[in-house]
Enzyme design. Structure first.
Site, mmCIF file in Angstrom:
data_model
loop_
_atom_site.group_PDB
_atom_site.id
_atom_site.type_symbol
_atom_site.label_atom_id
_atom_site.label_comp_id
_atom_site.label_asym_id
_atom_site.label_seq_id
_atom_site.Cartn_x
_atom_site.Cartn_y
_atom_site.Cartn_z
ATOM 1 N N ALA A 130 4.386 1.365 7.754
ATOM 2 C CA ALA A 130 5.464 0.303 8.119
ATOM 3 C C ALA A 130 4.830 -0.520 9.311
ATOM 4 C CB ALA A 130 6.815 0.711 8.364
ATOM 5 N N ILE A 189 0.917 -1.193 0.003
ATOM 6 C CA ILE A 189 -0.079 -0.036 0.026
ATOM 7 C C ILE A 189 0.943 1.112 -0.108
ATOM 8 C CG2 ILE A 189 -2.024 1.313 1.142
ATOM 9 C CD1 ILE A 189 -2.707 -1.570 2.379
ATOM 10 N N GLY A 211 9.369 -5.309 2.066
ATOM 11 C CA GLY A 211 8.986 -4.793 1.132
ATOM 12 C C GLY A 211 10.185 -5.048 0.127
ATOM 13 N N TYR A 225 -2.447 -8.329 16.513
ATOM 14 C CA TYR A 225 -2.159 -7.417 15.553
ATOM 15 C C TYR A 225 -3.186 -6.207 15.680
ATOM 16 C CZ TYR A 225 -3.048 -5.177 10.803
ATOM 17 O OH TYR A 225 -3.272 -4.322 9.997
ATOM 18 N N ASN A 239 7.412 -4.636 17.046
ATOM 19 C CA ASN A 239 7.528 -3.979 15.900
ATOM 20 C C ASN A 239 6.543 -2.812 15.668
ATOM 21 O OD1 ASN A 239 9.029 -3.545 13.391
ATOM 22 N ND2 ASN A 239 7.440 -4.503 12.367
ATOM 23 N N GLN A 272 -7.050 -22.828 -0.858
ATOM 24 C CA GLN A 272 -7.381 -23.359 0.396
ATOM 25 C C GLN A 272 -8.573 -22.298 0.646
ATOM 26 O OE1 GLN A 272 -6.737 -25.637 4.332
ATOM 27 N NE2 GLN A 272 -5.164 -25.461 2.850
ATOM 28 N N ILE A 273 -9.627 -22.886 0.990
ATOM 29 C CA ILE A 273 -10.887 -22.145 1.491
ATOM 30 C C ILE A 273 -10.704 -22.159 3.050
ATOM 31 C CG2 ILE A 273 -13.326 -21.776 1.875
ATOM 32 C CD1 ILE A 273 -13.620 -22.276 -1.101
ATOM 33 N N THR A 295 -7.064 -0.533 10.935
ATOM 34 C CA THR A 295 -7.229 -2.017 10.425
ATOM 35 C C THR A 295 -8.761 -2.086 10.714
ATOM 36 O OG1 THR A 295 -6.943 -4.183 10.379
ATOM 37 C CG2 THR A 295 -6.346 -3.235 12.369
ATOM 38 N N GLY A 300 -8.479 -16.309 14.431
ATOM 39 C CA GLY A 300 -8.624 -14.834 14.230
ATOM 40 C C GLY A 300 -9.624 -14.329 13.127
HETATM 41 P P1 NAD Z 1 3.559 -4.366 3.452
HETATM 42 O O1 NAD Z 1 4.000 -5.637 4.511
HETATM 43 O O2 NAD Z 1 3.268 -4.731 2.184
HETATM 44 O O3 NAD Z 1 4.347 -3.260 3.719
HETATM 45 C C1 NAD Z 1 4.907 -3.087 4.999
HETATM 46 C C2 NAD Z 1 6.283 -2.357 4.984
HETATM 47 O O4 NAD Z 1 6.867 -1.988 6.305
HETATM 48 C C3 NAD Z 1 7.278 -3.141 4.226
HETATM 49 O O5 NAD Z 1 7.787 -2.736 3.220
HETATM 50 C C4 NAD Z 1 8.096 -3.509 5.458
HETATM 51 O O6 NAD Z 1 9.725 -3.867 5.018
HETATM 52 C C5 NAD Z 1 7.977 -2.225 6.253
HETATM 53 N N1 NAD Z 1 8.477 -2.258 7.654
HETATM 54 C C6 NAD Z 1 7.901 -3.232 8.468
HETATM 55 N N2 NAD Z 1 8.411 -2.840 9.795
HETATM 56 C C7 NAD Z 1 9.253 -2.023 9.710
HETATM 57 C C8 NAD Z 1 10.244 -1.129 10.482
HETATM 58 N N3 NAD Z 1 10.283 -1.388 11.921
HETATM 59 N N4 NAD Z 1 10.910 -0.417 10.071
HETATM 60 C C9 NAD Z 1 10.750 0.093 8.832
HETATM 61 N N5 NAD Z 1 9.923 -0.417 7.849
HETATM 62 C C10 NAD Z 1 9.332 -1.486 8.321
HETATM 63 O O7 NAD Z 1 2.221 -4.307 4.310
HETATM 64 P P2 NAD Z 1 0.845 -3.554 3.273
HETATM 65 O O8 NAD Z 1 -0.095 -4.574 2.991
HETATM 66 O O9 NAD Z 1 1.378 -2.433 2.375
HETATM 67 O O10 NAD Z 1 0.081 -2.745 4.727
HETATM 68 C C11 NAD Z 1 0.502 -1.501 5.160
HETATM 69 C C12 NAD Z 1 -0.202 -1.012 6.172
HETATM 70 O O11 NAD Z 1 -1.508 -1.099 6.138
HETATM 71 C C13 NAD Z 1 0.244 -1.647 7.529
HETATM 72 O O12 NAD Z 1 0.391 -0.987 8.354
HETATM 73 C C14 NAD Z 1 -0.936 -2.605 7.535
HETATM 74 O O13 NAD Z 1 -1.420 -3.104 8.931
HETATM 75 C C15 NAD Z 1 -2.086 -1.872 7.214
HETATM 76 N N6 NAD Z 1 -3.440 -2.456 6.785
HETATM 77 C C16 NAD Z 1 -2.960 -3.281 5.400
HETATM 78 C C17 NAD Z 1 -4.257 -4.069 5.043
HETATM 79 C C18 NAD Z 1 -4.177 -4.838 3.599
HETATM 80 O O14 NAD Z 1 -5.279 -5.330 3.197
HETATM 81 N N7 NAD Z 1 -3.228 -4.912 3.249
HETATM 82 C C19 NAD Z 1 -5.566 -3.547 5.525
HETATM 83 C C20 NAD Z 1 -5.681 -2.961 6.667
HETATM 84 C C21 NAD Z 1 -4.568 -2.143 7.202
HETATM 85 N N1 UDP Z 2 -8.627 -16.723 2.736
HETATM 86 C C1 UDP Z 2 -8.845 -17.901 2.455
HETATM 87 N N2 UDP Z 2 -7.721 -18.784 1.853
HETATM 88 C C2 UDP Z 2 -6.661 -17.969 1.601
HETATM 89 C C3 UDP Z 2 -6.510 -16.834 2.122
HETATM 90 C C4 UDP Z 2 -7.491 -16.192 2.683
HETATM 91 O O1 UDP Z 2 -9.717 -18.628 2.389
HETATM 92 O O2 UDP Z 2 -5.663 -18.918 1.109
HETATM 93 C C5 UDP Z 2 -9.779 -15.929 3.211
HETATM 94 C C6 UDP Z 2 -9.474 -15.631 4.836
HETATM 95 O O3 UDP Z 2 -9.908 -16.511 5.747
HETATM 96 C C7 UDP Z 2 -10.463 -14.424 4.849
HETATM 97 C C8 UDP Z 2 -10.391 -13.596 3.545
HETATM 98 O O4 UDP Z 2 -10.222 -14.676 2.620
HETATM 99 O O5 UDP Z 2 -11.733 -14.839 5.305
HETATM 100 C C9 UDP Z 2 -9.487 -12.641 3.251
HETATM 101 O O6 UDP Z 2 -8.208 -13.133 3.828
HETATM 102 P P1 UDP Z 2 -6.969 -12.171 3.547
HETATM 103 O O7 UDP Z 2 -5.775 -12.869 4.204
HETATM 104 O O8 UDP Z 2 -6.733 -11.618 2.061
HETATM 105 O O9 UDP Z 2 -7.338 -10.668 4.431
HETATM 106 P P2 UDP Z 2 -7.692 -10.374 5.800
HETATM 107 O O10 UDP Z 2 -9.397 -10.532 5.832
HETATM 108 O O11 UDP Z 2 -7.184 -11.403 6.919
HETATM 109 O O12 UDP Z 2 -7.310 -9.069 6.077
#
Ligand code: NAD
Ligand code: UDP
Length: 325
Positions: free
Chosen positions: A74, A12, A36, A141, A92, A204-205, A117, A280
């Site tokens: 991050a 993101i 990353g 988390y 972290n 896998q579901i 989140t 979870g």
């Molecule tokens: P990601 O793992 O792709 O990116 C996280 C980045 O942070 C990585 O590049 C990693 O190297 C860096 N990082 C982690 N710990 C660090 C530290 N201590 N110092 C410096 N860099 C560090 O994650 P993402 O999917 O892009 O998610 C980004 C943010 O959005 C996260 O905070 C996550 O909790 C939040 N978020 C993501 C989702 C989603 O669907 N992906 C949903 C809700 C919230």
């Molecule tokens: N999921 C699944 N199989 C996978 C990965 C995810 O069935 O291999 C399901 C997971 O249980 C959740 C939904 O897909 O209900 C989205 O999961 P994801 O890990 O993409 O995001 P989350 O909801 O955990 O942020």
């Protein structure tokens, strides 16, 4: 403005960095590269490799770049992993956040957008989930994000730090140049597309005995560019004060519906096998995003699940090995 983007080598954060640059802002990415990819960081952005928990590193970065605001991505962000190793998550996510906030206050950078989140809402009373829903984190988390939101509320009251906490539901999709490449990949849409590409045999579901319309979990998928636009709008609105928004498309899709949509987009069968529940996982998470729509004028450019999957599919087809690093 000059925006410091923590985690800007991740999924993101790198897309938000790209969209900030398009909007004419300067960007400094800070990332440890533990999760990353250097190749995901836009070429026009400055890049500083280091860990957020390292205050000496952060002091150097803030003194050198003098950012006007911070977008904080991050973190470790896997629900299941945080259940297995909670202390790594607290160290972290909470440790990194606190060190970052300390450096911001010390250097007078008093604007922040936090990635929060949907995992704050493990047992929602009402769906879609609005901002006044009581917070019940679903995992360590989710608890780390709750702690950071609470710390920020106090920093607003005591130090004048203005923040927006954006509680994203499920980020998905890609731009032409940036997409989702987590290692290992655990997210549903990229996994399903890896099956379509022949890189996995099946998806896998995780459980089909939930109280939902087909027994599989319901989630609200939001395009990563729409998330980026929300960050930009929230940053511009910080002058008016701190705020908290839930962010999704307001429509939920079951795991089976996502797989079906991906079959239509990719034109491949995508075999699926039902396995046990993943610890979870709440049965249903769908966002009410009326507040951000009303207050900031946010409207999604990609409200449709198939279009979101289509953008992801195009990126995965062009980058079958992700960023390759
Ligand atoms: P990601 O793992 O792709 O990116 C996280 C980045 O942070 C990585 O590049 C990693 O190297 C860096 N990082 C982690 N710990 C660090 C530290 N201590 N110092 C410096 N860099 C560090 O994650 P993402 O999917 O892009 O998610 C980004 C943010 O959005 C996260 O905070 C996550 O909790 C939040 N978020 C993501 C989702 C989603 O669907 N992906 C949903 C809700 C919230
Ligand atoms: N999921 C699944 N199989 C996978 C990965 C995810 O069935 O291999 C399901 C997971 O249980 C959740 C939904 O897909 O209900 C989205 O999961 P994801 O890990 O993409 O995001 P989350 O909801 O955990 O942020």
């Amino acid at each position: 403005m000059k925006i410091l983007v923590t985690g800007g080598a991740g999924y993101i954060g790198s897309v938000v960095a790209e969209e900030l640059l398009k909007a004419g802002e300067d960007v400094v990415v800070v990332d440890s590269l533990t999760l990353g990819h250097r190749a995901a960081v836009p070429r026009e952005a400055a890049f500083e490799q280091g860990d957020l928990r390292d205050r000496v590193f952060l002091d150097r970065v803030f003194a050198a770049h003098k950012p006007d605001a911070v977008m904080h991505f991050a973190a470790n962000s896997l629900v299941g992993e945080s259940v297995a190793d909670p202390l790594r998550y607290f160290r972290n996510n909470v440790g990194g956040g606190l060190t970052l906030f300390e450096a911001m206050v010390a250097h007078g950078t008093l604007k922040l957008i936090l990635s929060s989140t949907a995992n704050l809402f493990a047992t929602p009373r009402r769906i879609p989930i609005a901002e006044d829903e009581p917070i019940v984190p679903g995992s360590p988390y989710g608890e780390t994000k709750h702690i950071l939101e609470r710390v920020l509320a106090w920093l607003d009251a005591t130090c004048g730090l203005r923040y927006a906490a954006l509680r994203y539901f499920n980020a998905a999709g890609a731009t032409e140049t940036r997409g989702e490449d987590h290692r290992p990949e655990t997210h549903l849409i990229p996994i399903v597309l890896q099956v379509a590409l022949g890189k996995r045999d099946h998806v896998q579901i995780y459980g089909d005995d939930y109280p939902t319309r087909d027994g599989t979990c319901v989630r609200d998928y939001i395009h990563v560019v729409d998330l980026a636009q929300a960050h930009i709008l929230a940053l511009r609105a910080l002058e008016r004060g701190s705020c908290v928004y839930n962010l999704g498309n307001g429509r939920g899709f079951t795991v089976r519906e996502v797989i079906e949509a991906a079959r239509r987009v990719a034109g491949h069968p995508i075999p699926a096998v039902v396995g046990p529940r993943r610890p979870g996982d709440p049965p249903e998470l769908v966002a009410a995003s009326d507040k951000i729509a009303r207050e900031l004028g946010w409207t999604p450019r990609y409200p449709d699940l198939e279009t979101i999957i289509q953008t992801a599919w195009e990126w995965h087809r062009r980058h079958p090995d992700g960023y390759r690093d």
